[in-house]
Motif scaffolding. Structure first.
Motif, PDB file in Angstrom:
ATOM      1  N   LYS A  84      -0.018  20.741   2.705  1.00 10.38           N
ATOM      2  CA  LYS A  84       0.338  19.707   3.379  1.00 10.38           C
ATOM      3  C   LYS A  84      -0.527  18.451   3.602  1.00 10.38           C
ATOM      4  N   THR A  85      -1.616  18.563   4.009  1.00  4.91           N
ATOM      5  CA  THR A  85      -2.606  17.704   4.052  1.00  4.91           C
ATOM      6  C   THR A  85      -3.002  16.903   2.781  1.00  4.91           C
ATOM      7  N   ILE A  86      -3.143  17.565   1.589  1.00  5.86           N
ATOM      8  CA  ILE A  86      -3.284  17.291   0.274  1.00  5.86           C
ATOM      9  C   ILE A  86      -2.118  16.106  -0.087  1.00  5.86           C
ATOM     10  N   GLN A  87      -0.832  16.555   0.021  1.00  5.22           N
ATOM     11  CA  GLN A  87       0.344  15.966  -0.037  1.00  5.22           C
ATOM     12  C   GLN A  87       0.405  14.736   0.898  1.00  5.22           C
ATOM     13  N   ARG A  88       0.382  14.997   2.077  1.00  5.04           N
ATOM     14  CA  ARG A  88       0.659  13.860   2.865  1.00  5.04           C
ATOM     15  C   ARG A  88      -0.211  12.621   2.893  1.00  5.04           C
ATOM     16  N   GLU A  89      -1.867  12.991   2.505  1.00  2.00           N
ATOM     17  CA  GLU A  89      -2.666  12.109   2.102  1.00  2.00           C
ATOM     18  C   GLU A  89      -2.409  11.159   0.739  1.00  2.00           C
ATOM     19  N   ARG A  90      -1.808  12.037  -0.183  1.00  2.00           N
ATOM     20  CA  ARG A  90      -1.259  11.260  -1.311  1.00  2.00           C
ATOM     21  C   ARG A  90      -0.146  10.252  -1.245  1.00  2.00           C
ATOM     22  N   ILE A  91       0.802  10.659  -0.125  1.00  2.00           N
ATOM     23  CA  ILE A  91       1.780  10.000   0.134  1.00  2.00           C
ATOM     24  C   ILE A  91       1.341   8.714   0.876  1.00  2.00           C
ATOM     25  N   ASN A  92       0.451   8.918   1.787  1.00  2.00           N
ATOM     26  CA  ASN A  92      -0.406   7.614   2.516  1.00  2.00           C
ATOM     27  C   ASN A  92      -0.998   6.981   1.497  1.00  2.00           C
ATOM     28  N   SER A  93      -1.553   7.313   0.518  1.00  2.04           N
ATOM     29  CA  SER A  93      -2.440   6.778  -0.295  1.00  2.04           C
ATOM     30  C   SER A  93      -1.688   5.873  -1.101  1.00  2.04           C
ATOM     31  N   GLN A  94      -0.582   6.315  -1.585  1.00  2.00           N
ATOM     32  CA  GLN A  94       0.480   5.553  -2.534  1.00  2.00           C
ATOM     33  C   GLN A  94       1.076   4.506  -1.626  1.00  2.00           C
ATOM     34  N   SER A  95       1.310   4.768  -0.379  1.00  2.00           N
ATOM     35  CA  SER A  95       1.971   3.747   0.641  1.00  2.00           C
ATOM     36  C   SER A  95       0.707   2.373   0.832  1.00  2.00           C
ATOM     37  N   TYR A  96      -0.402   2.999   1.062  1.00  2.00           N
ATOM     38  CA  TYR A  96      -1.461   1.875   1.035  1.00  2.00           C
ATOM     39  C   TYR A  96      -1.512   0.981  -0.057  1.00  2.00           C
ATOM     40  N   LEU A  97      -1.580   1.657  -1.266  1.00  2.00           N
ATOM     41  CA  LEU A  97      -1.563   0.955  -2.454  1.00  2.00           C
ATOM     42  C   LEU A  97      -0.514   0.122  -2.987  1.00  2.00           C
ATOM     43  N   GLU A  98       0.841   0.505  -2.388  1.00  2.00           N
ATOM     44  CA  GLU A  98       1.956  -0.404  -2.500  1.00  2.00           C
ATOM     45  C   GLU A  98       1.818  -1.562  -1.578  1.00  2.00           C
ATOM     46  N   ASP A  99       1.467  -1.233  -0.432  1.00  2.00           N
ATOM     47  CA  ASP A  99       1.307  -2.377   0.697  1.00  2.00           C
ATOM     48  C   ASP A  99       0.440  -3.290   0.406  1.00  2.00           C
ATOM     49  N   THR A 100      -0.696  -2.873  -0.183  1.00  2.00           N
ATOM     50  CA  THR A 100      -1.832  -3.926  -0.520  1.00  2.00           C
ATOM     51  C   THR A 100      -2.503  -3.389  -1.808  1.00  2.00           C
TER      52      THR A 100
END
Length: 159
Positions: A84-100
């Motif tokens: 869950k941690t790996i997948q959650r942080e992958r989602i977060n990373s993708q979001s950060y890269l999309e937003d910025t």
């Protein structure tokens, strides 16, 4: 608060109550009173904003690397929370890269190695395995860090 605070009063306010200071800066900007802005601290805050965004991505990648190391070097202790941690942080990373999108500039081998160096120490600390257990150089690529299907035995896939 004084209607037209002096630069000295603004600097004091910045040190004493940054939330109030930032509200005042926003109000001055909205009203077009640019000559009253605390430019020195305003510039500092804008620079820090960019760093904070970068640091959010770095933190997410660090957690991914940390948990991938635990996954590969402590298979007997694997848990659903690691997945869950790996997948959650992958989602977060993708979001950060999309937003910025400009954050993609850190996707270099140097940055990956810099982040990995910290994740490696954290993994050693948490697992109580010797630091030498983990490779000195990052064994993962940026593609693997963000790939939902890596490693294949992670066992969780988005549909």
């Amino acid at each position: 608060m004084v209607t037209h605070p002096t630069q000295s009063e603004l600097a004091t306010l910045y040190e004493r109550d940054i939330a109030l200071w930032s509200n005042l800066m926003a109000d001055l900007l909205r009203r077009g009173q640019f000559d009253q802005l605390d430019l020195e601290h305003l510039i500092e805050e804008v620079i820090d904003l960019g760093r904070r965004e970068r640091d959010r991505l770095v933190s997410a990648v660090r957690l991914i690397l940390h948990h991938l190391l635990k996954w590969h070097y402590q298979p007997e202790r694997r848990s659903r929370s690691w997945v869950k941690t790996i997948q959650r942080e992958r989602i977060n990373s993708q979001s950060y890269l999309e937003d910025t999108p400009s954050l993609k500039r850190i996707q270099t081998q140097d940055w990956l190695q810099k982040i990995y160096k910290i994740a490696r120490k954290e993994a050693a600390l948490e697992t109580e395995l010797s630091l030498d257990t983990f490779p000195e150089d990052c064994p993962y690529s940026w593609e693997q860090v963000f790939d939902e299907g890596f490693p294949e035995d992670l066992g969780y896939r988005f549909k």
